[in-house]
Scaffold this motif. Structure first.
Motif, PDB file in Angstrom:
ATOM      1  N   VAL A  13       6.007  -6.413  12.848  1.00  0.00           N
ATOM      2  CA  VAL A  13       4.689  -6.529  13.452  1.00  0.00           C
ATOM      3  C   VAL A  13       4.296  -7.999  13.625  1.00  0.00           C
ATOM      4  O   VAL A  13       3.606  -8.363  14.581  1.00  0.00           O
ATOM      5  N   VAL A  14       4.755  -8.866  12.728  1.00  0.00           N
ATOM      6  CA  VAL A  14       4.407 -10.286  12.807  1.00  0.00           C
ATOM      7  C   VAL A  14       5.121 -10.956  13.979  1.00  0.00           C
ATOM      8  O   VAL A  14       4.498 -11.677  14.766  1.00  0.00           O
ATOM      9  N   ARG A 138      -3.757  -4.843   9.800  1.00  0.00           N
ATOM     10  CA  ARG A 138      -4.865  -5.331  10.630  1.00  0.00           C
ATOM     11  C   ARG A 138      -5.753  -4.177  11.070  1.00  0.00           C
ATOM     12  O   ARG A 138      -6.985  -4.306  11.103  1.00  0.00           O
ATOM     13  N   GLU A 139      -5.116  -3.048  11.402  1.00  0.00           N
ATOM     14  CA  GLU A 139      -5.893  -1.900  11.875  1.00  0.00           C
ATOM     15  C   GLU A 139      -6.727  -1.278  10.756  1.00  0.00           C
ATOM     16  O   GLU A 139      -7.640  -0.489  11.022  1.00  0.00           O
ATOM     17  N   GLU A 140      -6.435  -1.641   9.508  1.00  0.00           N
ATOM     18  CA  GLU A 140      -7.221  -1.170   8.366  1.00  0.00           C
ATOM     19  C   GLU A 140      -8.341  -2.142   8.006  1.00  0.00           C
ATOM     20  O   GLU A 140      -9.067  -1.923   7.030  1.00  0.00           O
ATOM     21  N   ARG A 145      -4.838 -13.224   5.823  1.00  0.00           N
ATOM     22  CA  ARG A 145      -4.617 -13.701   4.457  1.00  0.00           C
ATOM     23  C   ARG A 145      -4.632 -12.549   3.449  1.00  0.00           C
ATOM     24  O   ARG A 145      -3.817 -12.493   2.526  1.00  0.00           O
ATOM     25  N   GLU A 146      -5.582 -11.610   3.617  1.00  0.00           N
ATOM     26  CA  GLU A 146      -5.610 -10.451   2.735  1.00  0.00           C
ATOM     27  C   GLU A 146      -4.316  -9.636   2.871  1.00  0.00           C
ATOM     28  O   GLU A 146      -3.744  -9.180   1.881  1.00  0.00           O
ATOM     29  N   ALA A 147      -3.854  -9.478   4.112  1.00  0.00           N
ATOM     30  CA  ALA A 147      -2.629  -8.729   4.359  1.00  0.00           C
ATOM     31  C   ALA A 147      -1.426  -9.413   3.718  1.00  0.00           C
ATOM     32  O   ALA A 147      -0.544  -8.757   3.155  1.00  0.00           O
ATOM     33  N   GLU A 148      -1.400 -10.739   3.791  1.00  0.00           N
ATOM     34  CA  GLU A 148      -0.291 -11.469   3.186  1.00  0.00           C
ATOM     35  C   GLU A 148      -0.258 -11.258   1.680  1.00  0.00           C
ATOM     36  O   GLU A 148       0.816 -11.043   1.090  1.00  0.00           O
ATOM     37  N   HIS A 199       1.996   1.903   4.074  1.00  0.00           N
ATOM     38  CA  HIS A 199       1.395   1.316   5.274  1.00  0.00           C
ATOM     39  C   HIS A 199       2.203   0.150   5.843  1.00  0.00           C
ATOM     40  O   HIS A 199       1.651  -0.743   6.488  1.00  0.00           O
ATOM     41  N   GLY A 200       3.500   0.157   5.612  1.00  0.00           N
ATOM     42  CA  GLY A 200       4.371  -0.796   6.306  1.00  0.00           C
ATOM     43  C   GLY A 200       4.397  -2.200   5.745  1.00  0.00           C
ATOM     44  O   GLY A 200       4.661  -3.151   6.491  1.00  0.00           O
ATOM     45  N   PHE A 201       4.174  -2.359   4.434  1.00  0.00           N
ATOM     46  CA  PHE A 201       4.147  -3.701   3.853  1.00  0.00           C
ATOM     47  C   PHE A 201       5.462  -4.120   3.207  1.00  0.00           C
ATOM     48  O   PHE A 201       5.543  -5.193   2.629  1.00  0.00           O
ATOM     49  N   HIS A 202       6.489  -3.277   3.295  1.00  0.00           N
ATOM     50  CA  HIS A 202       7.820  -3.718   2.899  1.00  0.00           C
ATOM     51  C   HIS A 202       8.438  -4.481   4.063  1.00  0.00           C
ATOM     52  O   HIS A 202       8.290  -4.083   5.224  1.00  0.00           O
ATOM     53  N   PRO A 203       9.156  -5.576   3.797  1.00  0.00           N
ATOM     54  CA  PRO A 203       9.791  -6.328   4.894  1.00  0.00           C
ATOM     55  C   PRO A 203      10.742  -5.443   5.687  1.00  0.00           C
ATOM     56  O   PRO A 203      11.392  -4.559   5.147  1.00  0.00           O
TER      57      PRO A 203
END
Length: 222
Positions: A13-14, A138-140, A145-148, A199-203
């Protein structure tokens, strides 16, 4: 001739968001690769390394890019651009260190300057938010920075490790954790990790084929 560009980060996504940010500059760049945690495999003029949930701008990932013989220049796309951080990266061979809070046209100008053989450091106010790109969550309602921070928690890092990775103070890390937890509705680190996994936060691990946002813009301009 368009600058051959690789966009590098561990999250699909990045790199897709970074490609989208450059969509209006299709005549300036040929996006050769969007890399999710894989080595650049085609010759490029510039590898643009986004530091989202990565090591610092002079960390192992950047050193690997610098050691790659088919990468001419490396530009770090970072939150914090301090003279000390930029100097360390430049000493290792990085050609540019650019703030993620700058608008797209300033990033483009920096990439052109690096392609022409220059060394570029462009910082901005740390109080400004990201103006482009994308990130998981982002959609949440999570900020970049919070997402990171949530991404690094999902990867199992401690608060002190997160501070080192993200160049934040420990108090700032704790503040981002509190605000992120409120937004995603969790109250513990364990639940935050479970939420991140869901929610897709694993690389991501696979190279992404093709930069559709830039290519489609090029086609639309013809």
């Amino acid at each position: 001739m368009a600058i051959r560009l690789a966009l590098v980060n561990d999250y699909e996504v990045v790199v897709r968001g970074l490609s989208s940010m450059l969509r209006n500059y299709a005549d300036d760049f040929e996006v050769v690769e969007l890399n999710a945690n894989t080595e650049v495999s085609e010759p490029v003029d510039i590898a643009l390394f986004d530091v989202f949930a990565q090591s610092s701008g002079d960390g192992e990932d950047v050193h690997d890019l610098l050691a790659n013989p088919i990468v001419r220049h490396v530009v770090v796309y970072a939150w914090n651009v301090t003279p000390a951080m930029a100097r360390r990266a430049m000493d290792h061979g990085v050609s540019g260190y650019v703030s993620k809070t700058l608008p797209a046209h300033e990033l483009v100008e920096a990439l052109h300057a690096v392609h022409a053989g220059g060394k570029v450091v462009l910082g901005s106010s740390s109080k400004r938010s990201a103006v482009g790109g994308d990130w998981p969550g982002r959609e949440e309602g999570l900020t970049a920075r919070e997402a990171e921070v949530i991404a690094l928690i999902t990867q199992g890092l401690s608060n002190s490790d997160i501070a080192l990775h993200s160049s934040l103070s420990i108090n700032s890390v704790k503040s981002y954790i509190r605000s992120a937890y409120r937004k995603i509705g969790v109250t513990s680190r364990t639940n935050a990790v479970l939420w991140g996994v869901e929610h897709g936060f694993h690389p991501d691990r696979a190279r992404i084929e093709g930069p559709p946002s830039v290519e489609s813009s090029r086609g639309a301009a013809r």
